[in-house]
Scaffold this motif. Structure first.
Motif, PDB file in Angstrom:
ATOM      1  N   SER A 102      35.110  47.687  48.015  1.00 11.14           N
ATOM      2  CA  SER A 102      36.294  47.384  47.196  1.00 11.14           C
ATOM      3  C   SER A 102      35.952  47.425  45.713  1.00 11.14           C
ATOM      4  CB  SER A 102      36.852  46.009  47.565  1.00 11.14           C
ATOM      5  OG  SER A 102      37.213  45.952  48.928  1.00 11.14           O
ATOM      6  N   PHE A 103      34.814  46.844  45.342  1.00 13.89           N
ATOM      7  CA  PHE A 103      34.419  46.815  43.933  1.00 13.89           C
ATOM      8  C   PHE A 103      34.192  48.221  43.395  1.00 13.89           C
ATOM      9  CE2 PHE A 103      31.023  46.677  40.715  1.00 13.89           C
ATOM     10  CZ  PHE A 103      31.633  45.869  39.767  1.00 13.89           C
ATOM     11  N   LEU A 186      34.741  57.575  47.426  1.00 11.98           N
ATOM     12  CA  LEU A 186      35.524  58.758  47.086  1.00 11.98           C
ATOM     13  C   LEU A 186      36.773  58.853  47.959  1.00 11.98           C
ATOM     14  CD1 LEU A 186      32.780  61.511  46.565  1.00 11.98           C
ATOM     15  CD2 LEU A 186      34.216  60.451  44.823  1.00 11.98           C
ATOM     16  N   THR A 187      36.606  58.588  49.246  1.00 16.84           N
ATOM     17  CA  THR A 187      37.735  58.664  50.180  1.00 16.84           C
ATOM     18  C   THR A 187      38.834  57.689  49.786  1.00 16.84           C
ATOM     19  OG1 THR A 187      36.272  59.308  51.989  1.00 16.84           O
ATOM     20  CG2 THR A 187      38.401  58.368  52.590  1.00 16.84           C
ATOM     21  N   LEU A 188      38.442  56.487  49.475  1.00 23.20           N
ATOM     22  CA  LEU A 188      39.413  55.437  49.184  1.00 23.20           C
ATOM     23  C   LEU A 188      39.997  55.567  47.779  1.00 23.20           C
ATOM     24  CD1 LEU A 188      40.619  53.070  50.678  1.00 23.20           C
ATOM     25  CD2 LEU A 188      38.754  51.630  49.861  1.00 23.20           C
ATOM     26  N   SER A 189      39.272  56.218  46.873  1.00 20.61           N
ATOM     27  CA  SER A 189      39.693  56.281  45.474  1.00 20.61           C
ATOM     28  C   SER A 189      40.710  57.371  45.193  1.00 20.61           C
ATOM     29  CB  SER A 189      38.472  56.502  44.564  1.00 20.61           C
ATOM     30  OG  SER A 189      37.562  55.432  44.657  1.00 20.61           O
ATOM     31  N   VAL A 190      40.751  58.416  46.007  1.00 19.90           N
ATOM     32  CA  VAL A 190      41.583  59.585  45.692  1.00 19.90           C
ATOM     33  C   VAL A 190      43.047  59.188  45.461  1.00 19.90           C
ATOM     34  CG1 VAL A 190      42.539  61.722  46.627  1.00 19.90           C
ATOM     35  CG2 VAL A 190      40.103  61.256  46.839  1.00 19.90           C
ATOM     36  N   GLY A 191      43.629  58.479  46.396  1.00 17.31           N
ATOM     37  CA  GLY A 191      45.031  58.106  46.275  1.00 17.31           C
ATOM     38  C   GLY A 191      45.294  57.179  45.106  1.00 17.31           C
ATOM     39  N   GLY A 244      47.672  46.445  39.672  1.00 17.56           N
ATOM     40  CA  GLY A 244      47.801  45.320  40.592  1.00 17.56           C
ATOM     41  C   GLY A 244      48.273  45.748  41.964  1.00 17.56           C
ATOM     42  N   LEU A 245      49.247  46.658  42.016  1.00 13.53           N
ATOM     43  CA  LEU A 245      49.708  47.177  43.304  1.00 13.53           C
ATOM     44  C   LEU A 245      48.605  47.942  44.023  1.00 13.53           C
ATOM     45  CD1 LEU A 245      53.262  48.472  42.286  1.00 13.53           C
ATOM     46  CD2 LEU A 245      52.725  46.437  43.634  1.00 13.53           C
ATOM     47  N   SER A 246      47.802  48.661  43.257  1.00 12.87           N
ATOM     48  CA  SER A 246      46.697  49.414  43.858  1.00 12.87           C
ATOM     49  C   SER A 246      45.655  48.479  44.443  1.00 12.87           C
ATOM     50  CB  SER A 246      46.060  50.329  42.808  1.00 12.87           C
ATOM     51  OG  SER A 246      46.986  51.264  42.315  1.00 12.87           O
ATOM     52  N   LEU A 247      45.343  47.411  43.723  1.00 13.17           N
ATOM     53  CA  LEU A 247      44.358  46.441  44.235  1.00 13.17           C
ATOM     54  C   LEU A 247      44.855  45.795  45.517  1.00 13.17           C
ATOM     55  CD1 LEU A 247      43.199  44.657  40.944  1.00 13.17           C
ATOM     56  CD2 LEU A 247      42.091  46.521  42.173  1.00 13.17           C
ATOM     57  N   ALA A 248      46.147  45.473  45.546  1.00 13.50           N
ATOM     58  CA  ALA A 248      46.699  44.863  46.757  1.00 13.50           C
ATOM     59  C   ALA A 248      46.709  45.859  47.912  1.00 13.50           C
ATOM     60  CB  ALA A 248      48.113  44.355  46.478  1.00 13.50           C
ATOM     61  N   GLY A 249      47.084  47.111  47.630  1.00  8.92           N
ATOM     62  CA  GLY A 249      47.097  48.124  48.676  1.00  8.92           C
ATOM     63  C   GLY A 249      45.724  48.535  49.142  1.00  8.92           C
ATOM     64  N   LEU A 250      44.722  48.236  48.331  1.00 10.78           N
ATOM     65  CA  LEU A 250      43.342  48.567  48.687  1.00 10.78           C
ATOM     66  C   LEU A 250      42.911  47.888  49.983  1.00 10.78           C
ATOM     67  CD1 LEU A 250      40.679  49.920  47.631  1.00 10.78           C
ATOM     68  CD2 LEU A 250      40.190  47.766  46.491  1.00 10.78           C
ATOM     69  N   ILE A 251      43.518  46.751  50.267  1.00 10.60           N
ATOM     70  CA  ILE A 251      43.136  45.971  51.445  1.00 10.60           C
ATOM     71  C   ILE A 251      43.345  46.766  52.721  1.00 10.60           C
ATOM     72  CG2 ILE A 251      43.626  43.868  52.731  1.00 10.60           C
ATOM     73  CD1 ILE A 251      44.550  42.652  50.005  1.00 10.60           C
ATOM     74  N   SER A 252      44.504  47.412  52.843  1.00 17.65           N
ATOM     75  CA  SER A 252      44.776  48.193  54.047  1.00 17.65           C
ATOM     76  C   SER A 252      43.923  49.453  54.089  1.00 17.65           C
ATOM     77  CB  SER A 252      46.259  48.570  54.113  1.00 17.65           C
ATOM     78  OG  SER A 252      46.628  49.327  52.971  1.00 17.65           O
ATOM     79  N   GLY A 253      43.662  50.043  52.929  1.00 20.09           N
ATOM     80  CA  GLY A 253      42.827  51.236  52.893  1.00 20.09           C
ATOM     81  C   GLY A 253      41.401  50.970  53.311  1.00 20.09           C
ATOM     82  N   VAL A 254      40.904  49.774  53.018  1.00 22.06           N
ATOM     83  CA  VAL A 254      39.528  49.420  53.392  1.00 22.06           C
ATOM     84  C   VAL A 254      39.379  49.412  54.908  1.00 22.06           C
ATOM     85  CG1 VAL A 254      37.894  47.500  53.448  1.00 22.06           C
ATOM     86  CG2 VAL A 254      38.942  48.164  51.293  1.00 22.06           C
ATOM     87  N   VAL A 294      48.311  37.381  46.642  1.00 20.64           N
ATOM     88  CA  VAL A 294      49.081  36.515  45.746  1.00 20.64           C
ATOM     89  C   VAL A 294      48.325  36.268  44.451  1.00 20.64           C
ATOM     90  CG1 VAL A 294      50.005  34.174  45.467  1.00 20.64           C
ATOM     91  CG2 VAL A 294      50.371  35.408  47.599  1.00 20.64           C
ATOM     92  N   LEU A 295      47.006  36.059  44.535  1.00 15.54           N
ATOM     93  CA  LEU A 295      46.208  35.832  43.329  1.00 15.54           C
ATOM     94  C   LEU A 295      46.198  37.066  42.430  1.00 15.54           C
ATOM     95  CD1 LEU A 295      43.116  33.853  44.715  1.00 15.54           C
ATOM     96  CD2 LEU A 295      44.973  32.995  43.276  1.00 15.54           C
ATOM     97  N   ILE A 296      46.125  38.247  43.033  1.00 11.47           N
ATOM     98  CA  ILE A 296      46.148  39.478  42.236  1.00 11.47           C
ATOM     99  C   ILE A 296      47.475  39.594  41.490  1.00 11.47           C
ATOM    100  CG2 ILE A 296      46.247  41.997  42.390  1.00 11.47           C
ATOM    101  CD1 ILE A 296      44.190  41.819  44.654  1.00 11.47           C
ATOM    102  N   ASN A 297      48.573  39.346  42.190  1.00 12.93           N
ATOM    103  CA  ASN A 297      49.872  39.425  41.535  1.00 12.93           C
ATOM    104  C   ASN A 297      50.021  38.352  40.456  1.00 12.93           C
ATOM    105  OD1 ASN A 297      51.918  41.470  42.893  1.00 12.93           O
ATOM    106  ND2 ASN A 297      50.635  40.654  44.520  1.00 12.93           N
TER     107      ASN A 297
END
Length: 313
Positions: A102-103, A186-191, A244-254, A294-297
């Motif tokens: 994630s980082f 790289l896979t997770l970052s493209v989108g 912020g939306l990207s960080l939250a959506g990152l959870i499902s991508g991981v 919630v903390l990210i938002n």
């Protein structure tokens, strides 16, 4: 400012309460019975009933919820139904790969996405702008797992430059650790790069057309100062929102990425827990992920006041 922060905190607490109720009911009312899975195919109804009694699943839903909520507030997420280990220990064992992935994704996505968007707006209609449009189309339309398998085929199978799957802990050495994270990152970052870059470009184009930007150019301000000191700051609110939306959506991508690259992180733990109907693990991860969301938002909302002080009032 204090009232603004207080309102956001109250909203965050209310959201977490609703999330807790939803998570509890979602798992309890979903099809499937963990007691039947534990008992096995040859189990009798009496055996299944005994396991349900032992796990506390035979109690009324209200009793189960109150017991669960009190434990969560006390920091006790329960014990895994299948392994018998505390859920906190299971999550802690899988936390390093997920945090590292994630980082790396956050740093690369925000850095590359913002810079691409800024320079695409600066040279609107040029080569960089057209290249960004094509890259964004690919990033938005191609699923994460397809990108992952394509990168594995080229960089791991064809050229043998990078490892196919797996994760190397930090203790194995910085080089080995980094190499194993290149393809998943790289896979997770493209989108996310495509998403952040497109919003940054749109916001920057609006700001660059303002009168004060022409005034700054007339006064001899350098291109770097105009882009990153004047324009980017004034275009910051939409960019912060999309980050912020990207960080939250990152959870499902991981979760998907860890499955593709066989990374033993929290995502894989959740997938295994879902297959086994391991309620305590699923509930704990969902609550932690929701709290992080919630903390990210909340952090994004508070960061708006640094970019645009008018939001405080």
């Amino acid at each position: 400012m204090g009232i603004y922060i207080l309102r956001r905190l109250v909203s965050a607490i209310a959201v977490m309460v609703m999330v807790g109720v939803f998570v509890f009911l979602l798992l309890r009312l979903a099809p499937g019975d963990p007691a039947a899975i534990i008992a096995g195919d040859a189990a009798t109804l009496e055996m299944i009933a005994g396991i349900r009694e032992q796990l506390g699943l035979a109690d009324p839903l209200l009793v189960q919820f109150v017991r669960w909520a009190i434990s969560i507030l006390g920091g006790d997420f329960g014990t895994s139904i299948f392994t018998g280990r505390p859920v906190v220990e299971l999550i802690a064992d899988r936390l390093e790969p997920t945090l590292c992935l994630s980082f790396m994704t956050i740093i690369s996505s925000v850095t590359i996405g913002v810079y691409f968007g800024v320079f695409a707006a600066w040279r609107a209609g040029g080569v960089i702008d057209r290249a960004l449009a094509g890259f964004a189309a690919v990033g938005f339309s191609v699923p994460v797992f397809v990108i992952g398998y394509a990168l594995v085929y080229y960089f791991a199978i064809t050229t043998h430059w990078l490892p196919v799957q797996g994760y190397a802990p930090i203790s194995s050495g910085a080089g080995t650790w980094f190499v194993h994270l290149v393809l998943p990152t790289l896979t997770l970052s493209v989108g996310y790069v495509a998403f952040i870059a497109r919003i940054t470009r749109s916001s920057m184009l609006e700001v660059l057309s303002e009168d004060y930007m022409r005034t700054a150019a007339a006064k001899g301000a350098s291109s770097y100062a105009m882009l990153f000191h004047h324009a980017l700051k004034n275009a910051g609110v939409p960019i912060l929102t999309v980050i912020g939306l990207s960080l939250a959506g990152l959870i499902s991508g991981v979760v998907i990425t860890e499955t593709v690259f066989n990374i033993p992180g929290v995502g894989r733990l959740v997938v295994d827990a879902i297959n086994n109907r391991d309620y305590p693990i699923i509930q704990a991860v969902l609550i932690l992920v929701s709290g992080l969301y919630v903390l990210i938002n909340l952090a994004v909302d508070l960061s708006y006041t640094l970019v645009d002080p008018r939001i405080r009032y």
